[in-house]
Design an enzyme around this catalytic site. Structure first.
Site, mmCIF file in Angstrom:
data_model
loop_
_atom_site.group_PDB
_atom_site.id
_atom_site.type_symbol
_atom_site.label_atom_id
_atom_site.label_comp_id
_atom_site.label_asym_id
_atom_site.label_seq_id
_atom_site.Cartn_x
_atom_site.Cartn_y
_atom_site.Cartn_z
ATOM 1 C CG ASN A 107 -1.608 1.310 1.460
ATOM 2 O OD1 ASN A 107 -1.879 2.025 0.495
ATOM 3 N ND2 ASN A 107 -1.926 1.630 2.699
ATOM 4 N N GLY A 108 0.726 2.102 -0.994
ATOM 5 C CA GLY A 108 1.556 3.307 -1.056
ATOM 6 C C GLY A 108 2.095 3.495 -2.461
#
Ligand code: AGP
Length: 610
Positions: free
Chosen positions: A100-101
């Protein structure tokens, strides 16, 4: 933005991962996938579309591996396709990564890895990680992840498994959230607390620049250089049932209906009255620090920004200080005056919004004092702040913020009163008066919720409109902005909020017989002037909908298609009284248009990219 989940323990991982992804789908929902390890090889299923597509693809497949990771995606790099869905694998298909990111410098890494002969099968930034870990893997996955992350820039929360290390998951994080759940002989990971609540309340929040090795009965936390870190778990007292729909058709509707309770719990949870003084429980500033404040900025994004706009106006009633309100992504790059006498109040439901965090970082560099208003215990914002005023809303699953907004308004009002009291700019009697007014909000909300059917009738008349205007003045102007934001987020109708007095400077050109115009009216916000603005819209044949707390004013009937009368109350209750019916209006219009209310297109609940 994406949701990540992981499990290692005695149970088959796949059903737990899918259940976790259902809880996390609100974070991102354009594709999903899971990977487990069985007989020392990876088993991976990924699909574009919602979790349902993944479940269909899993079909009757018997995945029995007792370790696994899962991901629901909100696309940044690469379209939402099967091949861009996570987990991503290395060339040998023995290492699986979810992320995530955003990896900001993925391109030079990708080019170098390709030159080394690595074969890529997606357009994502994430895939470089799988190949980097492959490059460094010599039987120690933790070491491979540590070495692989050297030089990586950007935001990430990752979880990694390897076919020949079948008893451990390696996680690492910088900027994106990651929480570890400790069960009995089993260990979980997630980007969010609600996904873990059915299994455990004992949780550990990983901090930026940290890694962890999760095994079913042990947890080792280190920094990225390998130095071990001791951390005790925190007990999360959220009720797992709060993260379920509880008979409502949508989370959003349930959350709208929870507001009497969540406002009441916020007032009681973060404050107390003791010895003729309002106290805030986790507010750590000293008397001197409070007295030395010269200016205040409220910093936030989206709905939380609207809460900040309202707080500015309420606070100006009793805090004689320059108070600014700034959008996180603007504040971050701006030059607003900040020094050690500046108080920055960061408002963020998730406590993880990248733009808000970046703004706070700038404020801290200039030695400002930072107070967080957030709903999430242990969030990045809490960790960066000098003091906290928590909202007690429980998990908010609907992507459109509702109950956290009204809880923020309650918490911000308390914070303003507290600061004024400690600076001596408000009398004890006035603090008491304001608190009494605030305590009436839960029953006012309950009265409004009882009249949902009246809102349904208004929605039925206007749900086919292609544009909406929301107009108001003073304290109700930010409420108009919030009403318009709710409508556009979940119904995809173009909606704008404007200060009613500003209409004649441009937006009035939009008005014709097709345009519904929502007016928020009150004797406390320049009633006669707004009435004149209503006449102006009427003269141009706009369709007028009035929300008013002014009782039965006959002249309104001549002007409006619909009038919704609100219960009366003190100024401090005005924004919430007007907000609740606007939330219901947006909800019912969206229902009539058949949109996906809880997971509207293109949005994600927590925006962890800048
Ligand atoms: C609200 O309905 C939105 N989903 C969005 O504007 C949200 O308020 C914004 O992204 C800020 O989130 P935060 O409160 O978690 O920082």
């Amino acid at each position: 933005m994406c949701g990540i989940i992981g499990y290692v323990g005695p149970r088959p991982a796949a059903p737990l991962l899918v259940e976790g992804l259902r809880h996390l789908e609100y974070r991102g929902y354009d594709s999903a996938g899971i990977a487990t390890i069985e007989e020392n090889s990876l088993k991976v299923v990924r699909r574009a579309g919602k979790i349902q597509a993944l479940i269909a693809a899993l079909g009757e497949s018997d995945m029995y591996g007792q370790i696994g990771i899962g991901h629901s995606r909100w696309a940044t790099h690469g379209k939402p396709t099967d091949s861009n869905a996570h987990p991503h694998l290395d060339c040998r298909k023995t290492i699986a990564v979810i992320h995530n990111g955003i990896i900001e410098n993925y391109l030079p890494f990708k080019e170098r890895l390709q030159a080394e002969g690595h074969h890529f099968s997606s357009q994502t930034d994430t895939e470089i990680l799988a190949h980097l870990f492959e490059r460094f893997y010599r039987g120690d996955l933790e070491e491979a992840v540590r070495l692989g992350l050297q030089g990586i820039k950007g935001a990430f929360a990752i979880a990694v498994i390897a076919a020949d290390s079948p008893e451990e998951i390696i996680v690492a994080k910088t900027a994106s959230p990651l929480v570890i759940g400790l069960g009995n002989g089993e260990t979980f990971l997630s980007s969010d607390v609600p996904a873990l609540l059915p299994h455990t309340r004992r949780m550990i929040f990983l901090h930026d620049g940290e890694m962890a090795r999760l095994r079913k009965d042990s947890l080792k936390i280190t920094d990225l250089a390998g130095k071990e870190i001791e951390r005790q778990p925190v007990h999360i007292d959220w009720d797992p049932l709060t993260a379920q729909k509880g008979g409502f058709k949508h989370f959003m509707l349930k959350e709208i209906h929870e507001q009497a309770q969540t406002v009441s719990e916020t007032i009681g949870g973060c404050s107390s009255w003791d010895n003729d003084r309002l106290r805030l429980d986790e507010f750590n500033l000293t008397e001197q620090q409070i007295k030395e404040i010269d200016n205040i900025y409220l910093v936030a994004c989206g709905t939380s920004f609207h809460a900040g706009m309202i707080a500015k106006q309420l606070w100006e009633d009793f805090l004689p200080l320059p108070i600014g309100v700034e959008i996180g992504s603007e504040f971050r790059y701006g030059n607003s005056y900040i020094d050690e006498h500046t108080l920055v109040v960061a408002i963020s439901q998730s406590g993880e919004t990248a733009d808000t965090l970046a703004g706070i970082k700038r404020a801290k560099e200039k030695r400002a004092t930072v107070i967080a208003i957030t709903n999430i215990v242990g969030s990045a914002l809490e960790r960066m702040s000098d003091g906290i005023v928590r909202t007690f809303s429980g998990p908010e699953i609907g992507v459109a913020a509702t109950k956290t907004f009204t809880a923020q308004l309650a918490a911000l009002t308390l914070l303003g009163l507290y600061l004024a009291q400690r600076r001596g700019s408000i009398s004890l009697q006035e603090v008491r008066h304001q608190l009494t007014a605030l305590s009436k909000i839960p029953s006012l909300i309950a009265q409004l919720l009882d009249r949902e059917e009246e809102i349904v009738s208004i929605a039925e008349k206007f749900y086919n409109a292609s544009d909406f205007l929301y107009l108001a003045r003073g304290l109700l102007y930010p409420v108009a902005l919030e009403g318009a934001l709710k409508l556009k987020e979940i119904s995809y109708i173009h909606a704008e909020g404007y200060p009613a007095g500003e209409m004649k400077h441009g937006p009035i050109a939009l008005i014709d017989e097709q345009m519904p115009v929502v007016f928020l009216l009150s004797q406390q916000t320049a009633y006669d002037k707004v009435l004149a603005n209503i006449e102006e819209v009427k003269a141009r044949k706009g369709k007028i909908i009035i929300f008013t707390d002014t009782g039965d004013d006959h002249q309104l009937h001549r002007l409006a298609e619909d009038i919704f009368s609100l219960p009366s109350g003190e100024r401090v209750t005005l924004p919430i009284r007007h907000t609740v019916p606007l939330q219901l209006l947006a909800y019912h219009i969206a229902i009539l248009r058949g949109t996906d209310v809880d997971q509207p297109r293109n949005l994600a609940k927590t925006v962890t990219v800048e």
